[in-house]
Design a protein around this motif. Structure first.
Motif, PDB file in Angstrom:
ATOM      1  N   VAL B 200      41.961  66.089  30.733  1.00 54.07           N
ATOM      2  CA  VAL B 200      42.538  67.405  30.424  1.00 54.07           C
ATOM      3  C   VAL B 200      41.464  68.377  29.929  1.00 54.07           C
ATOM      4  CG1 VAL B 200      44.180  68.642  28.948  1.00 54.07           C
ATOM      5  CG2 VAL B 200      44.834  66.460  29.981  1.00 54.07           C
ATOM      6  N   ILE B 201      40.536  67.874  29.132  1.00 52.24           N
ATOM      7  CA  ILE B 201      39.495  68.766  28.600  1.00 52.24           C
ATOM      8  C   ILE B 201      38.668  69.380  29.738  1.00 52.24           C
ATOM      9  CG2 ILE B 201      37.803  66.885  28.197  1.00 52.24           C
ATOM     10  CD1 ILE B 201      38.357  69.899  25.870  1.00 52.24           C
ATOM     11  N   HIS B 202      38.475  68.598  30.794  1.00 53.85           N
ATOM     12  CA  HIS B 202      37.716  69.116  31.944  1.00 53.85           C
ATOM     13  C   HIS B 202      38.533  70.160  32.705  1.00 53.85           C
ATOM     14  CE1 HIS B 202      34.637  66.069  31.282  1.00 53.85           C
ATOM     15  NE2 HIS B 202      35.632  65.212  31.067  1.00 53.85           N
ATOM     16  N   ALA B 203      39.838  69.939  32.777  1.00 50.94           N
ATOM     17  CA  ALA B 203      40.723  70.917  33.420  1.00 50.94           C
ATOM     18  C   ALA B 203      40.736  72.227  32.632  1.00 50.94           C
ATOM     19  CB  ALA B 203      42.134  70.339  33.525  1.00 50.94           C
ATOM     20  N   LYS B 204      40.715  72.098  31.314  1.00 52.34           N
ATOM     21  CA  LYS B 204      40.712  73.281  30.455  1.00 52.34           C
ATOM     22  C   LYS B 204      39.428  74.095  30.682  1.00 52.34           C
ATOM     23  CE  LYS B 204      41.088  74.515  25.530  1.00 52.34           C
ATOM     24  NZ  LYS B 204      40.927  74.001  24.164  1.00 52.34           N
ATOM     25  N   ARG B 205      38.325  73.374  30.763  1.00 51.81           N
ATOM     26  CA  ARG B 205      37.045  74.068  31.003  1.00 51.81           C
ATOM     27  C   ARG B 205      37.011  74.692  32.401  1.00 51.81           C
ATOM     28  NH1 ARG B 205      33.820  69.391  28.946  1.00 51.81           N
ATOM     29  NH2 ARG B 205      33.809  69.608  26.690  1.00 51.81           N
ATOM     30  N   ALA B 206      37.621  74.010  33.355  1.00 54.79           N
ATOM     31  CA  ALA B 206      37.675  74.547  34.722  1.00 54.79           C
ATOM     32  C   ALA B 206      38.418  75.886  34.733  1.00 54.79           C
ATOM     33  CB  ALA B 206      38.351  73.551  35.659  1.00 54.79           C
ATOM     34  N   ALA B 207      39.493  75.949  33.962  1.00 54.19           N
ATOM     35  CA  ALA B 207      40.266  77.196  33.897  1.00 54.19           C
ATOM     36  C   ALA B 207      39.418  78.326  33.319  1.00 54.19           C
ATOM     37  CB  ALA B 207      41.518  76.983  33.058  1.00 54.19           C
ATOM     38  N   GLU B 208      38.567  77.975  32.377  1.00 54.82           N
ATOM     39  CA  GLU B 208      37.678  78.995  31.797  1.00 54.82           C
ATOM     40  C   GLU B 208      36.691  79.507  32.857  1.00 54.82           C
ATOM     41  OE1 GLU B 208      38.045  76.829  27.417  1.00 54.82           O
ATOM     42  OE2 GLU B 208      36.107  76.766  28.488  1.00 54.82           O
ATOM     43  N   ILE B 294      35.512  64.595  38.474  1.00 58.56           N
ATOM     44  CA  ILE B 294      36.355  64.921  37.313  1.00 58.56           C
ATOM     45  C   ILE B 294      35.482  65.737  36.359  1.00 58.56           C
ATOM     46  CG2 ILE B 294      37.830  64.016  35.471  1.00 58.56           C
ATOM     47  CD1 ILE B 294      38.096  61.424  37.154  1.00 58.56           C
ATOM     48  N   SER B 295      35.179  66.947  36.803  1.00 57.46           N
ATOM     49  CA  SER B 295      34.283  67.829  36.054  1.00 57.46           C
ATOM     50  C   SER B 295      34.804  69.249  36.201  1.00 57.46           C
ATOM     51  CB  SER B 295      32.871  67.747  36.631  1.00 57.46           C
ATOM     52  OG  SER B 295      32.873  68.222  37.974  1.00 57.46           O
ATOM     53  N   ALA B 296      34.461  70.071  35.226  1.00 59.82           N
ATOM     54  CA  ALA B 296      34.946  71.460  35.253  1.00 59.82           C
ATOM     55  C   ALA B 296      34.517  72.141  36.541  1.00 59.82           C
ATOM     56  CB  ALA B 296      34.414  72.205  34.033  1.00 59.82           C
ATOM     57  N   ASP B 297      33.260  71.952  36.935  1.00 56.68           N
ATOM     58  CA  ASP B 297      32.746  72.624  38.142  1.00 56.68           C
ATOM     59  C   ASP B 297      33.553  72.235  39.370  1.00 56.68           C
ATOM     60  OD1 ASP B 297      30.796  73.988  36.850  1.00 56.68           O
ATOM     61  OD2 ASP B 297      29.198  72.529  37.263  1.00 56.68           O
TER      62      ASP B 297
END
Lengths: 271, 309
Positions: B200-208, B294-297
């Protein structure tokens, strides 16, 4: 009043015969072999009133060899857990009385049927009861073929570690399983030595003698779990079935039904 | 940002509750170190059962113990609890509806270099198919503490899996959640990212990242995998143009397929799944996350591609 356990067991066997024959389902051989254990427990050893009330300090019984459900059902019905007429719903559409006990049946503590599950559950119950209700016992009835399941030996180790002297394991030692003799399929002997090595107090008992079983079932050795090797005969009660592996899961023909019925009725009279 | 592992958040909360409530018991499988239960065993030895390396017995025993009125948490590495003891979970816990909480730690690829014997990429799939279980995967320590308390107060079977390493908090202390309801981490109108557990933390960063590129992404923390919040998935289908799912699990039978099951009935939007393949290579958890996207990028790029195609 002194109950005639032998007579009661043969009366229940007659009911088992009708269930199996009428519904063409069930495991008649093992049901006949373990009946005396069930009768000893429910008619003499356990306080059934407490079980009816669901008292927290009641004794617990687990039929780990769940395929012998019809034997269990006849005893539960006769002890008033559900109406006797319900025995005739055995395996029919929408019944609770499956070929293995379901959790919806009054008096059944846990649903069983997958082998090797009853003893771990019983060990958990015995740990949970030991300090709070030291007079409550946990009885787990297993098959001898079932002993090949590794989970049972995990539980034997835990029972000894936690010194569960409120746990009684009964092994219905009829020496036959679905494919043949237990010693051919997966040798269990020397079973008594194995159980002793695992930390159990072991009693070998004539398992088709209800009175002898009742005495064994009430034995307690402080600090040690108890294992009773109930030496029984598969299909006990009629020479048609006795000591023959195919009767693990066979259904009597009309002729066999009549013959078995005659044998069992005679046994009731003679008991 | 404080970094705390979910397993420590779980065991510290459990100990705190068990000190006040003697009906709460913990069971371990020679796993008190890996679960971080050592303090519990020292402080409350009478509410603890050590089963040794015997997961089948541990889960069956937990079911029996619960039948005597105890509130039982059976713990161990998820890879073993969810596989070796599967039949006990099915019969003794799920079918019998016993009050047992199965908590698997070091799940997914947490064990990294220990290799594929120690990965847990199948548990959402296998547990989803069993009747009677509530399945959850918390995303951070805050949610884990909430979930632990909720489990203690909620009768019935749970399977909960969490990771091994310290994780960055997704939520502020005191955040509230509702079982069976997706938690909206951030709202958006272009695309929806549905994640669970420590992804989830990676998804949150992706949204940013997407926000910087002018894409409005909704992030849903689907911490309850069963029962799935179908309404949140339907809303995502109606209100955004695509769904990306992210999970530390095989893409077969996990969160992605659970979401797609709901989305398929509406057939409005494409669903793209990010997760693990059938067999993973060897590496540290962080390296594997990066490698398998599974990374923000990668989540951001996948989401953007989904809606511009």
């Amino acid at each position: 009043m002194e109950l005639n356990l032998r007579k009661i067991a043969f009366q229940r066997r007659l009911e088992v015969l009708d269930m199996v024959y009428n519904h063409k389902s069930g495991h008649i051989g093992g049901s006949m072999s373990c009946m005396d254990t069930l009768v000893a427990l429910y008619y003499k050893v356990m306080d059934v009133d407490k079980i009816h009330r669901g008292d927290p300090d009641r004794d617990r019984f687990i039929l780990s060899k769940g395929h012998c459900a019809e034997a269990y059902y006849t005893v539960l019905a006769d002890k008033g857990f559900f109406p006797k007429e319900e025995l005739d719903t055995f395996t029919v559409f929408k019944t609770h009385l499956a070929e293995h006990p379901t959790y919806k049946i009054p008096g059944v503590e846990v649903a069983t049927g997958a082998l090797g599950h009853g003893l771990p559950i019983g060990v958990g119950m015995a740990i949970g009861l030991k300090k709070q209700y030291p007079n409550a016992s946990v009885y787990v009835l297993m098959g001898d073929g079932e002993q090949a399941e590794g989970s049972i030996w995990e539980a034997y180790m835990a029972a000894a570690k936690y010194k569960l002297d409120n746990l009684v394991c009964i092994i219905d030692r009829n020496k036959l399983q679905i494919s043949g003799g237990t010693e051919e399929v997966m040798p269990l002997e020397n079973f008594e030595d194995k159980l002793e090595a695992f930390g159990f107090h072991v009693i070998k008992c004539p398992g088709n003698d209800g009175e002898a079983m009742a005495e064994a079932l009430t034995t307690r050795v402080p600090g040690k779990p108890l294992a009773i090797i109930a030496e029984t005969i598969k299909g006990y009660g009629s020479p048609v079935m006795e000591d023959k592996a195919p009767w693990h899961h066979a259904i009597p023909t009309a002729e066999q039904y009549e013959e078995i019925k005659r044998d069992l009725m005679k046994a009731v009279e003679e008991a | 940002m404080a970094m705390v592992s979910c397993r420590k958040a779980f065991t510290s909360t459990l100990l705190e509750m068990a000190k006040k409530d003697s009906s709460i018991w913990a069971i371990a499988t020679d796993s008190r170190g890996s679960v971080t239960l050592s303090d519990f065993t020292k402080e409350l030895p009478d509410q603890f059962v050590e089963c040794g390396i015997a997961e089948q017995n541990a889960v069956g025993l937990a079911a029996g113990l619960s039948k005597t009125g105890k509130n039982v948490f059976v713990t161990g590495p998820a890879c073993f609890l969810a596989a070796r003891a599967y039949e006990q979970v099915k019969v003794d816990v799920g079918y019998n509806k016993t009050n047992v909480k199965i908590v698997g730690v070091s799940a997914g690829v947490s064990y990294g270099p220990l290799g594929c014997t120690h990965t847990t990429m199948h548990d959402y799939a296998s547990m989803r198919a069993l009747p009677g279980l509530t399945i959850a995967a918390p995303s951070d320590a805050v949610q884990t503490r909430w979930l632990t308390k909720l489990m203690a107060e909620t009768p019935g079977p749970f399977y909960v899996r969490m990771g091994r390493g310290d994780v960055e908090s997704v939520y502020d202390e005191g955040e509230t959640f509702e079982l069976g309801k997706a938690k909206t981490v951030c709202d958006g109108t272009d695309v929806t990212i549905i994640a669970c557990g420590e992804t989830v933390i990676h998804a949150k960063r992706a949204a940013e990242l997407l926000s910087e590129q002018g894409v409005s992404a909704r992030v849903l923390d689907m911490f309850t995998i069963k029962p799935l919040d179908a309404e949140a998935v339907k809303a995502a289908c109606m209100e955004t143009r695509g769904i990306v799912t992210v999970e530390e699990h095989s893409t077969l039978g996990g969160l992605g397929e659970a979401v797609a099951h709901v989305a398929a009935e509406l057939a409005h939007v494409p669903v793209k799944m990010i997760g693990l393949p059938e067999e993973v290579i060897i590496g540290k958890s962080s390296e594997l996350f990066e490698y398998y996207g599974i990374s923000a990028d990668n989540i951001a790029a996948t989401a953007k591609n989904l809606i511009v195609r």
